[in-house]
Scaffold this active site. Sequence first.
Site, PDB file in Angstrom:
ATOM      1  CE1 TYR A   1      -9.360  -2.904   0.040  1.00  0.00           C
ATOM      2  CE2 TYR A   1      -8.507  -0.977  -1.122  1.00  0.00           C
ATOM      3  CZ  TYR A   1      -8.298  -2.094  -0.318  1.00  0.00           C
ATOM      4  OH  TYR A   1      -7.033  -2.396   0.125  1.00  0.00           O
TER       5      TYR A   1
ATOM      6  CE  LYS B   1      -3.986  -2.161   2.318  1.00  0.00           C
ATOM      7  NZ  LYS B   1      -4.955  -1.990   3.431  1.00  0.00           N
TER       8      LYS B   1
ATOM      9  CG  HIS C   1      -5.309  -6.077  -0.305  1.00  0.00           C
ATOM     10  ND1 HIS C   1      -6.553  -5.983   0.266  1.00  0.00           N
ATOM     11  CD2 HIS C   1      -5.400  -7.038  -1.268  1.00  0.00           C
ATOM     12  CE1 HIS C   1      -7.374  -6.842  -0.338  1.00  0.00           C
ATOM     13  NE2 HIS C   1      -6.689  -7.494  -1.266  1.00  0.00           N
TER      14      HIS C   1
ATOM     15  CD  GLU D   1      -8.915  -9.121  -3.355  1.00  0.00           C
ATOM     16  OE1 GLU D   1      -9.723  -8.774  -2.473  1.00  0.00           O
ATOM     17  OE2 GLU D   1      -7.726  -9.440  -3.104  1.00  0.00           O
TER      18      GLU D   1
ATOM     19  CG  ASN E   1      -3.618  -2.014   6.892  1.00  0.00           C
ATOM     20  OD1 ASN E   1      -3.480  -1.642   5.723  1.00  0.00           O
ATOM     21  ND2 ASN E   1      -4.659  -2.698   7.316  1.00  0.00           N
TER      22      ASN E   1
HETATM   23  P1  IDP Z   1      -7.844  -6.593   5.838  1.00  0.00           P
HETATM   24  O1  IDP Z   1      -7.052  -5.633   4.963  1.00  0.00           O
HETATM   25  O2  IDP Z   1      -7.028  -7.076   7.009  1.00  0.00           O
HETATM   26  O3  IDP Z   1      -8.456  -7.726   5.051  1.00  0.00           O
HETATM   27  P2  IDP Z   1     -10.502  -5.388   5.937  1.00  0.00           P
HETATM   28  O4  IDP Z   1     -11.447  -5.507   7.081  1.00  0.00           O
HETATM   29  O5  IDP Z   1     -10.793  -6.149   4.689  1.00  0.00           O
HETATM   30  O6  IDP Z   1      -9.031  -5.741   6.488  1.00  0.00           O
HETATM   31  O7  IDP Z   1     -10.409  -3.837   5.608  1.00  0.00           O
HETATM   32  C1  IDP Z   1      -9.826  -3.391   4.399  1.00  0.00           C
HETATM   33  C2  IDP Z   1      -8.922  -2.212   4.699  1.00  0.00           C
HETATM   34  O8  IDP Z   1      -9.725  -1.100   5.156  1.00  0.00           O
HETATM   35  C3  IDP Z   1      -7.904  -2.410   5.817  1.00  0.00           C
HETATM   36  O9  IDP Z   1      -6.749  -3.101   5.419  1.00  0.00           O
HETATM   37  C4  IDP Z   1      -7.599  -0.982   6.213  1.00  0.00           C
HETATM   38  O10 IDP Z   1      -6.694  -0.355   5.310  1.00  0.00           O
HETATM   39  C5  IDP Z   1      -8.968  -0.334   6.083  1.00  0.00           C
HETATM   40  N1  IDP Z   1      -9.673  -0.339   7.362  1.00  0.00           N
HETATM   41  C6  IDP Z   1     -10.394  -1.351   7.906  1.00  0.00           C
HETATM   42  N2  IDP Z   1     -10.896  -1.003   9.109  1.00  0.00           N
HETATM   43  C7  IDP Z   1     -10.475   0.272   9.328  1.00  0.00           C
HETATM   44  C8  IDP Z   1     -10.660   1.201  10.421  1.00  0.00           C
HETATM   45  O11 IDP Z   1     -11.321   0.908  11.431  1.00  0.00           O
HETATM   46  N3  IDP Z   1     -10.055   2.421  10.271  1.00  0.00           N
HETATM   47  C9  IDP Z   1      -9.340   2.769   9.163  1.00  0.00           C
HETATM   48  N4  IDP Z   1      -9.140   1.933   8.141  1.00  0.00           N
HETATM   49  C10 IDP Z   1      -9.686   0.695   8.213  1.00  0.00           C
HETATM   50 MG    MG Z   2      -9.886  -7.630   3.537  1.00  0.00          MG
END
Ligand code: IDP
Ligand code: MG
Length: 140
Positions: A51, A11, A117, A128, A114
């Site tokens: 997304y 990312k 992905h 994807e 984070n």
């Molecule tokens: P994942 O990436 O671990 O699969 P997902 O729940 O699919 O997590 O969420 C997709 C992305 O959305 C996350 O990687 C993160 O970048 C963002 N995201 C998810 N929850 C939050 C939040 O509570 N605050 C800010 N960003 C979030």
């Molecule tokens: Mg996810």
Amino acid sequence: MATERTLSIVKPDGVQNGHIGHVLTVFEAAGLRIAAARLVHLTSAQAGAFYQEHAARPVYGELVDYMTSGPVLLLVLEGDQAVARNRELMGATDPAQAADGTIRKLYAESKGRNTVHGSDSAASAAREIAFFFSQAFDLT
Ligand code: IDP
Ligand code: MG
């Protein structure tokens, strides 16, 4: 052996902070082959479509803004149980919850920024990968 493919994305924070090299090393050291790779700066339309499953979540707008804030490295990883293996290497979404030694524990700045992905299932991986890569041209 269950050889699979999965989609990984380094990312914008991972690219900007100079972590591409180590993230690729983590994947290769774990036995995941880089089957395809492309550095791109996503448009809002592209990130929003990618997304789409999160469109109803409050975080969607922030997520699309973040994913379009700089270049990302799109990767197809291939190997034994690649989907689950990649998720293990990534660590939990929230770096505060991520296990020691995972990519997100090492580098993620927050639950949003984070670093990586990873597809969450074989079905997501197929969708994807097809979103970003062409079987005829990019993947062999
Ligand atoms: P994942 O990436 O671990 O699969 P997902 O729940 O699919 O997590 O969420 C997709 C992305 O959305 C996350 O990687 C993160 O970048 C963002 N995201 C998810 N929850 C939050 C939040 O509570 N605050 C800010 N960003 C979030
Ligand atoms: Mg996810």
